[in-house]
Design a protein around this motif. Sequence first.
Motif, PDB file in Angstrom:
ATOM      1  N   ASP A 227     -52.147  -8.934 -11.213  1.00  0.00           N
ATOM      2  CA  ASP A 227     -52.128  -7.492 -10.955  1.00  0.00           C
ATOM      3  C   ASP A 227     -53.172  -7.114  -9.910  1.00  0.00           C
ATOM      4  O   ASP A 227     -52.907  -6.317  -9.006  1.00  0.00           O
ATOM      5  CB  ASP A 227     -52.385  -6.699 -12.241  1.00  0.00           C
TER       6      ASP A 227
ATOM      7  N   TRP B  81     -52.123  -8.345  -6.452  1.00  0.00           N
ATOM      8  CA  TRP B  81     -51.091  -7.469  -5.896  1.00  0.00           C
ATOM      9  C   TRP B  81     -51.742  -6.227  -5.267  1.00  0.00           C
ATOM     10  O   TRP B  81     -51.372  -5.800  -4.179  1.00  0.00           O
ATOM     11  CB  TRP B  81     -50.091  -7.072  -6.970  1.00  0.00           C
TER      12      TRP B  81
ATOM     13  N   LEU C 234     -51.615  -4.925  -1.306  1.00  0.00           N
ATOM     14  CA  LEU C 234     -51.273  -3.567  -0.872  1.00  0.00           C
ATOM     15  C   LEU C 234     -52.384  -2.970  -0.019  1.00  0.00           C
ATOM     16  O   LEU C 234     -52.126  -2.312   0.997  1.00  0.00           O
ATOM     17  CB  LEU C 234     -51.015  -2.663  -2.078  1.00  0.00           C
TER      18      LEU C 234
ATOM     19  N   GLU D 226     -52.348  -4.503   3.444  1.00  0.00           N
ATOM     20  CA  GLU D 226     -51.273  -3.901   4.228  1.00  0.00           C
ATOM     21  C   GLU D 226     -51.719  -2.542   4.787  1.00  0.00           C
ATOM     22  O   GLU D 226     -51.476  -2.216   5.952  1.00  0.00           O
ATOM     23  CB  GLU D 226     -50.038  -3.752   3.352  1.00  0.00           C
TER      24      GLU D 226
ATOM     25  N   TRP E 254     -50.255   1.712  -6.272  1.00  0.00           N
ATOM     26  CA  TRP E 254     -50.480   0.561  -7.154  1.00  0.00           C
ATOM     27  C   TRP E 254     -50.681   1.003  -8.592  1.00  0.00           C
ATOM     28  O   TRP E 254     -51.299   2.028  -8.861  1.00  0.00           O
ATOM     29  CB  TRP E 254     -51.711  -0.211  -6.710  1.00  0.00           C
TER      30      TRP E 254
ATOM     31  N   LEU F 218     -48.792  -4.001 -13.616  1.00  0.00           N
ATOM     32  CA  LEU F 218     -47.497  -4.319 -14.196  1.00  0.00           C
ATOM     33  C   LEU F 218     -47.670  -4.827 -15.624  1.00  0.00           C
ATOM     34  O   LEU F 218     -46.878  -4.516 -16.501  1.00  0.00           O
ATOM     35  CB  LEU F 218     -46.806  -5.400 -13.350  1.00  0.00           C
TER      36      LEU F 218
ATOM     37  N   TYR G  92     -43.808 -12.956 -11.864  1.00  0.00           N
ATOM     38  CA  TYR G  92     -44.520 -11.696 -11.602  1.00  0.00           C
ATOM     39  C   TYR G  92     -43.878 -10.966 -10.417  1.00  0.00           C
ATOM     40  O   TYR G  92     -43.597  -9.772 -10.495  1.00  0.00           O
ATOM     41  CB  TYR G  92     -45.992 -11.975 -11.314  1.00  0.00           C
ATOM     42  N   LEU G  93     -43.634 -11.689  -9.330  1.00  0.00           N
ATOM     43  CA  LEU G  93     -43.034 -11.074  -8.139  1.00  0.00           C
ATOM     44  C   LEU G  93     -41.628 -10.573  -8.414  1.00  0.00           C
ATOM     45  O   LEU G  93     -41.236  -9.506  -7.919  1.00  0.00           O
ATOM     46  CB  LEU G  93     -43.060 -12.046  -6.964  1.00  0.00           C
ATOM     47  N   ASP G  94     -40.862 -11.313  -9.201  1.00  0.00           N
ATOM     48  CA  ASP G  94     -39.505 -10.852  -9.565  1.00  0.00           C
ATOM     49  C   ASP G  94     -39.585  -9.532 -10.341  1.00  0.00           C
ATOM     50  O   ASP G  94     -38.794  -8.631 -10.092  1.00  0.00           O
ATOM     51  CB  ASP G  94     -38.796 -11.902 -10.426  1.00  0.00           C
TER      52      ASP G  94
ATOM     53  N   ARG H 236     -42.132  -7.386 -10.258  1.00  0.00           N
ATOM     54  CA  ARG H 236     -42.800  -6.384  -9.420  1.00  0.00           C
ATOM     55  C   ARG H 236     -41.869  -5.860  -8.336  1.00  0.00           C
ATOM     56  O   ARG H 236     -41.867  -4.671  -8.030  1.00  0.00           O
ATOM     57  CB  ARG H 236     -44.057  -7.013  -8.816  1.00  0.00           C
ATOM     58  N   CYS H 237     -41.155  -6.748  -7.729  1.00  0.00           N
ATOM     59  CA  CYS H 237     -40.323  -6.380  -6.564  1.00  0.00           C
ATOM     60  C   CYS H 237     -38.935  -6.119  -7.032  1.00  0.00           C
ATOM     61  O   CYS H 237     -38.010  -5.823  -6.809  1.00  0.00           O
ATOM     62  CB  CYS H 237     -40.335  -7.475  -5.524  1.00  0.00           C
TER      63      CYS H 237
END
Length: 137
Positions: free
Chosen positions: A16, A19, A23, A26, A95, A98, A132-134, A136-137
Motif C-alpha cells: 500500500d 503504491w 502515485l 507520477e 490514494w 487497499l 495486489y495490482l490486480d 488495485r487496478c
Amino acid sequence: MLRNPDAVRPWQHVLDVLWGYLLLAEKLVTSREVAARAWNFGPLSGDQDSVRKLATRVMVGLGSGSVELDPSPRGPKETHVLRLNSTKVTEELGWKPLLTSDSCLAQTVSWYAEWRAGADLGTTCRQDIAAYLDARC
C-alpha cells in the motif's frame, strides 16, 4: 518479548505504501511544487491495533509461539498511540490503502509460514505483487 505491548501503531502493508510512492512519483513528473511537501501514507482511520493484539494474532496465525512481556523494559520513550493522517494523499493524489489490517496481517502471516516451510519467496513475492495490482487496478 514485547517492551511496550499496549502501544497502538498504524499497521499497514508495504505494498500500500509503495503504491502511494508510485502515485507521488507520477505527480512529481507533472508538478514541481509537490516535492517540497510532506506526505503520510497510512492505514484507514481507526484501523490500528496494539502491539500485543497484533503479536498475539501473528502467533495464532502461525500456530506456534507465545507473546511474552519484557519484565524490565528499556529503550527510548515512545508515543503510546501513533497515528498517521492521510487526508492530503487521499484528496490530492487519490490514494487510499487497499488492504485492511486484517488482510495485511493474513498476507504477512502467510508469507512467514511459507518462509518457515522453505518456499521460494521470490515467487511468493511476485504472486503477492500481482494479486495486489490486480485488485488495485
